[in-house]
Design a protein around this motif. Sequence first.
Motif, PDB file in Angstrom:
ATOM      1  N   LYS A   1      82.105  71.368  30.085  1.00 20.41           N
ATOM      2  CA  LYS A   1      82.236  71.386  31.552  1.00 20.41           C
ATOM      3  C   LYS A   1      80.917  71.818  32.188  1.00 20.41           C
ATOM      4  N   LYS A   2      80.569  71.180  33.296  1.00 17.65           N
ATOM      5  CA  LYS A   2      79.332  71.508  33.995  1.00 17.65           C
ATOM      6  C   LYS A   2      79.300  72.996  34.344  1.00 17.65           C
ATOM      7  N   GLY A   3      78.160  73.644  34.064  1.00 16.46           N
ATOM      8  CA  GLY A   3      78.013  75.061  34.355  1.00 16.46           C
ATOM      9  C   GLY A   3      78.402  75.975  33.218  1.00 16.46           C
ATOM     10  N   THR A   4      78.892  75.392  32.102  1.00 19.99           N
ATOM     11  CA  THR A   4      79.267  76.202  30.942  1.00 19.99           C
ATOM     12  C   THR A   4      78.336  75.865  29.778  1.00 19.99           C
ATOM     13  N   THR A   5      78.440  76.646  28.724  1.00 18.20           N
ATOM     14  CA  THR A   5      77.665  76.377  27.510  1.00 18.20           C
ATOM     15  C   THR A   5      78.617  76.072  26.369  1.00 18.20           C
TER      16      THR A   5
END
Length: 252
Positions: free
Chosen positions: A197-201
């Motif tokens: 997910k965008k913004g996660t690693t």
Amino acid sequence: MRIRASVAVVSGALALSALAVPAAQADAVEGNVKITKVVVDGDNKVQIGTSGAVTVKVSVTATDNSGIKGADEFALYGPGGGIETTGKPTCAKVNATTSTCTASVKIDPRTDYLSDKSAGTWYVDAWIDAKDGDYVWKEKAGAFSFQRAAKLTANATPEPVKKGKTITVTGALTRADWESLKYGGYGAQSVKLQYSKKGTTGYTTVKTVKTDSKGNLKTTVKATADGYYRFSYAGNSATAAVNSAADFIDVK
């Protein structure tokens, strides 16, 4: 020095010290010298593609109460009659009784005439000399995976996509063919579709799919949020692990 044969494994140590090694080439030891560790290329995995030479580094750690004097060339060998020998090892002292002896060999698929059947589990034979005259000759002192390099692609469509709609992810898994010097499709292999997910690693596995007979991949998922999709292949003893580049999906 490089040797290629299809019947017997002969290292530089054996060739130079034939009288000291039993005819059956079984392990031999004089005194209390021991090989304690063998590492090939840092992780015991060697990946060979279709172009360019690869330098394979071999490190053998040994111990004796008098210290380690040196080592003869290491022999590397595997299925299909593949054999390589390293150059003369250089030994670095770890402490008064232990040293790590390191050597390397360059392998080039364009000139070494590798067979695809050579991929798989390879072994290291090593001859180590101690300062007091002790020695050890050990077959299969260590093992490593000699792998055909792999490539993997991923493409998620459509872009952008509405939340809840279907995303189709396609790709292809190929691996090096050492005989044709090209990459070919790798069929019937389990490959993970992963999402970040965008913004996660980090990535989580969404599902596992299999390549078709030509190495192609195709699957669908529901769009939930902006993020990245990729395929991930774990590899095996004969084929290297590989992740595709990530493909971003904009979810409206």
